[in-house]
Write an enzyme that holds these catalytic residues in place. Structure first.
Site, PDB file in Angstrom:
ATOM      1  N   ALA A 170       0.943  -0.973  -0.002  1.00 54.95           N
ATOM      2  CA  ALA A 170      -0.006   0.124  -0.220  1.00 54.95           C
ATOM      3  C   ALA A 170       0.674   1.195   0.067  1.00 54.95           C
ATOM      4  O   ALA A 170       2.073   1.211   0.865  1.00 54.95           O
ATOM      5  CB  ALA A 170      -0.896   0.002   1.115  1.00 54.95           C
ATOM      6  N   SER A 186      11.343   0.658  -3.745  1.00 56.29           N
ATOM      7  CA  SER A 186      11.295   0.897  -4.950  1.00 56.29           C
ATOM      8  C   SER A 186      12.601   1.367  -5.671  1.00 56.29           C
ATOM      9  O   SER A 186      13.411   2.056  -4.880  1.00 56.29           O
ATOM     10  CB  SER A 186      10.322   2.039  -5.076  1.00 56.29           C
ATOM     11  OG  SER A 186      10.387   2.509  -6.388  1.00 56.29           O
ATOM     12  N   GLU A 193      12.772   3.816  -7.319  1.00 59.48           N
ATOM     13  CA  GLU A 193      12.716   5.272  -7.389  1.00 59.48           C
ATOM     14  C   GLU A 193      13.558   5.612  -6.413  1.00 59.48           C
ATOM     15  O   GLU A 193      14.083   6.720  -6.451  1.00 59.48           O
ATOM     16  CB  GLU A 193      11.441   5.835  -7.530  1.00 59.48           C
ATOM     17  CG  GLU A 193      10.426   5.538  -8.430  1.00 59.48           C
ATOM     18  CD  GLU A 193      10.695   6.375  -9.702  1.00 59.48           C
ATOM     19  OE1 GLU A 193      11.294   7.550  -9.541  1.00 59.48           O
ATOM     20  OE2 GLU A 193      10.687   5.974 -10.834  1.00 59.48           O
ATOM     21  N   TYR A 226       7.783  10.906  -3.527  1.00 57.95           N
ATOM     22  CA  TYR A 226       7.652   9.598  -3.513  1.00 57.95           C
ATOM     23  C   TYR A 226       8.857   8.743  -3.198  1.00 57.95           C
ATOM     24  O   TYR A 226       9.017   7.720  -2.332  1.00 57.95           O
ATOM     25  CB  TYR A 226       6.864   9.077  -4.723  1.00 57.95           C
ATOM     26  CG  TYR A 226       6.953   7.498  -4.951  1.00 57.95           C
ATOM     27  CD1 TYR A 226       6.042   6.706  -4.474  1.00 57.95           C
ATOM     28  CD2 TYR A 226       7.881   6.914  -5.773  1.00 57.95           C
ATOM     29  CE1 TYR A 226       5.916   5.355  -4.408  1.00 57.95           C
ATOM     30  CE2 TYR A 226       7.678   5.564  -5.886  1.00 57.95           C
ATOM     31  CZ  TYR A 226       6.692   4.871  -5.338  1.00 57.95           C
ATOM     32  OH  TYR A 226       6.960   3.389  -5.307  1.00 57.95           O
ATOM     33  N   HIS A 283       7.469  -2.789 -12.324  1.00 56.90           N
ATOM     34  CA  HIS A 283       6.809  -4.042 -13.049  1.00 56.90           C
ATOM     35  C   HIS A 283       5.468  -4.000 -13.322  1.00 56.90           C
ATOM     36  O   HIS A 283       4.649  -3.211 -12.306  1.00 56.90           O
ATOM     37  CB  HIS A 283       6.838  -4.942 -11.481  1.00 56.90           C
ATOM     38  CG  HIS A 283       6.564  -4.815 -10.134  1.00 56.90           C
ATOM     39  ND1 HIS A 283       7.361  -3.803  -9.539  1.00 56.90           N
ATOM     40  CD2 HIS A 283       5.683  -4.926  -9.383  1.00 56.90           C
ATOM     41  CE1 HIS A 283       6.954  -3.374  -8.529  1.00 56.90           C
ATOM     42  NE2 HIS A 283       5.823  -3.932  -8.131  1.00 56.90           N
ATOM     43  N   ARG A 288       0.809   1.075 -19.184  1.00 48.84           N
ATOM     44  CA  ARG A 288      -0.627   0.835 -19.526  1.00 48.84           C
ATOM     45  C   ARG A 288      -1.045   2.110 -20.242  1.00 48.84           C
ATOM     46  O   ARG A 288      -2.164   1.714 -21.022  1.00 48.84           O
ATOM     47  CB  ARG A 288      -1.015   0.860 -17.937  1.00 48.84           C
ATOM     48  CG  ARG A 288      -2.800   0.261 -18.092  1.00 48.84           C
ATOM     49  CD  ARG A 288      -2.930  -0.983 -18.355  1.00 48.84           C
ATOM     50  NE  ARG A 288      -4.352  -1.122 -19.087  1.00 48.84           N
ATOM     51  CZ  ARG A 288      -5.269  -1.166 -18.333  1.00 48.84           C
ATOM     52  NH1 ARG A 288      -5.304  -0.825 -16.886  1.00 48.84           N
ATOM     53  NH2 ARG A 288      -6.632  -1.102 -19.122  1.00 48.84           N
TER      54      ARG A 288
HETATM   55  P1  GDP Z   1       7.764   5.615 -12.435  1.00 49.87           P
HETATM   56  O1  GDP Z   1       9.016   5.016 -13.045  1.00 49.87           O
HETATM   57  O2  GDP Z   1       7.306   4.865 -11.303  1.00 49.87           O
HETATM   58  O3  GDP Z   1       7.813   7.038 -12.466  1.00 49.87           O
HETATM   59  O4  GDP Z   1       6.634   4.913 -13.609  1.00 49.87           O
HETATM   60  P2  GDP Z   1       5.928   5.767 -14.709  1.00 49.87           P
HETATM   61  O5  GDP Z   1       5.327   4.648 -15.578  1.00 49.87           O
HETATM   62  O6  GDP Z   1       4.664   6.889 -14.232  1.00 49.87           O
HETATM   63  O7  GDP Z   1       7.076   6.585 -15.446  1.00 49.87           O
HETATM   64  C1  GDP Z   1       8.132   5.863 -16.277  1.00 49.87           C
HETATM   65  C2  GDP Z   1       8.920   7.141 -16.989  1.00 49.87           C
HETATM   66  O8  GDP Z   1       8.037   7.206 -18.036  1.00 49.87           O
HETATM   67  C3  GDP Z   1       9.097   8.146 -16.248  1.00 49.87           C
HETATM   68  O9  GDP Z   1      10.614   8.611 -16.440  1.00 49.87           O
HETATM   69  C4  GDP Z   1       8.028   9.207 -16.987  1.00 49.87           C
HETATM   70  O10 GDP Z   1       8.665  10.349 -17.051  1.00 49.87           O
HETATM   71  C5  GDP Z   1       8.000   8.689 -18.254  1.00 49.87           C
HETATM   72  N1  GDP Z   1       6.867   8.945 -19.028  1.00 49.87           N
HETATM   73  C6  GDP Z   1       6.892   9.737 -20.335  1.00 49.87           C
HETATM   74  N2  GDP Z   1       5.711  10.093 -20.688  1.00 49.87           N
HETATM   75  C7  GDP Z   1       4.679   9.556 -19.537  1.00 49.87           C
HETATM   76  C8  GDP Z   1       3.429   9.921 -19.461  1.00 49.87           C
HETATM   77  O11 GDP Z   1       2.692  10.055 -20.339  1.00 49.87           O
HETATM   78  N3  GDP Z   1       2.970   9.186 -18.593  1.00 49.87           N
HETATM   79  C9  GDP Z   1       3.844   8.758 -17.284  1.00 49.87           C
HETATM   80  N4  GDP Z   1       3.180   8.270 -16.224  1.00 49.87           N
HETATM   81  N5  GDP Z   1       5.139   8.440 -17.249  1.00 49.87           N
HETATM   82  C10 GDP Z   1       5.801   9.002 -18.717  1.00 49.87           C
END
Ligand code: GDP
Length: 311
Positions: free
Chosen positions: A67, A111, A113, A135, A165, A177
């Site tokens: 969570a 994470s 991150e 985060y 993942h 997604r």
């Molecule tokens: P994260 O690694 O937990 O931040 O997972 P995300 O799927 O949200 O993002 C992965 C990477 O994709 C990050 O570096 C974002 O900046 C990049 N990214 C590029 N375009 C997008 C977008 O439209 N949505 C999101 N969520 N991420 C994006």
């Protein structure tokens, strides 16, 4: 006795759902909590007593804390809530375990991150953290408090440092997604364009089903330890988009726009994990490739969008 899996009801609420009386959930397109015969309970990571009450009622032998407020952009707009939920919430679960039954085994979803501005490549369990978002900072707190309860109280607490993942169950706010859904909708004539942010960002994307197995394995060992879980292969967002559009026979360059408003105040430009320790100690290896992962996500969205169109 059953394990408890704590997951967020949504990325916008602090309430968590506890799933009990089921084997470790495995992700697939046909997956549902009720189909596994789980009993659902609710608690709130901001409410200490609700977690104590939950543990007293269920008396689990394992707790998996998945969570969190887990969407990076939301953590910039709601940094304090993210710290309370994603960071301090871990301490509330650990305190509840210490009070109710310190023998309960605890898994914390840490994470990649936390590595943020990466200090070496690939990242392993001893790579220093340099989080780049509220985060990531909150997750670093959750990681260290998990280590601290192990060292201070001898509790069986493990931190799994999981790289991104994904599965067809991923929320559409995440890029994988968002892309698979858009590709399906574009292919079926329901959408014309896809707006994205940083196409150069690189991630080590794996299949969530493989990663859940690693979480479970960590709590079955003789001694608690922390593990990096990753595929060791990174791809850019551009490659992700290319792979997804190609899967349906389209060229991404005909459909994708870069939208500056989707750029983050500070982005993590690259992440790539070294899961050697998990491979050696847990016998764990990821089974699904990046191409297979993108394909199952696009196929699941094609099926879902087509079903919705049929009414
Ligand atoms: P994260 O690694 O937990 O931040 O997972 P995300 O799927 O949200 O993002 C992965 C990477 O994709 C990050 O570096 C974002 O900046 C990049 N990214 C590029 N375009 C997008 C977008 O439209 N949505 C999101 N969520 N991420 C994006």
């Amino acid at each position: 006795m059953a394990p408890i899996w704590l997951s967020s009801c949504s990325s916008k609420t602090t309430r968590c759902t506890a799933w009990c009386a089921a084997p470790a959930p495995r992700a697939s397109s046909g997956w549902s909590i009720s189909a596994l015969g789980c009993i659902l309970h609710q608690a709130d990571l901001l409410d200490q007593l609700s977690i104590v009450t939950l543990l007293n009622a269920v008396r689990p032998h394992e707790v998996y804390n998945l969570a969190a407020q887990s969407f990076v952009p939301t953590s910039f707009s709601q940094p304090l809530l993210t710290a309370e939920f994603t960071g301090l919430g871990v301490t509330r679960v650990l305190e509840a375990i210490r009070l109710v039954d310190p023998k309960i085994r605890f898994y914390q979803a840490s994470s990649s991150e936390m590595f943020g501005r990466v200090q070496e490549e690939p990242q392993n369990e001893s790579t220093p953290f340099w989080p780049r978002s509220p985060y990531g900072v909150a997750k670093a707190y959750g990681h260290w408090i998990t280590v601290n309860y192990r060292e201070s109280y001898g509790m069986f607490t493990c931190s799994g440092i999981l790289f991104n993942h994904e599965s067809p169950l991923r929320g559409k706010e995440f890029v994988t997604r968002k892309v698979s859904d858009a590709v399906a909708r574009i292919k079926l004539g329901q959408q014309s364009r896809l707006q994205l942010g940083n196409l150069d960002a690189q991630r080590d994307w794996g299949f969530a089903g493989d990663y859940v197995e690693a979480m479970w394995l960590m709590l079955q060992q003789d001694a608690p330890e922390d593990y990096v879980i990753a595929t060791g292969i990174k791809h850019s967002v551009r490659e992700l988009v290319d792979t997804a559009f190609r899967h349906v026979g389209l060229d991404w360059q005909d459909y994708v726009d870069v939208d500056q408003s989707l750029m983050r105040p500070a982005d993590v430009s690259t992440l790539c994990g070294d899961a050697s320790k998990a491979r050696m100690r847990l016998g764990w290896t990821p089974k699904m490739s990046f191409a297979e992962l993108v394909a199952i996500m696009v196929d699941a969205d094609l099926e879902r969008v087509a079903r919705a169109m049929r009414g």
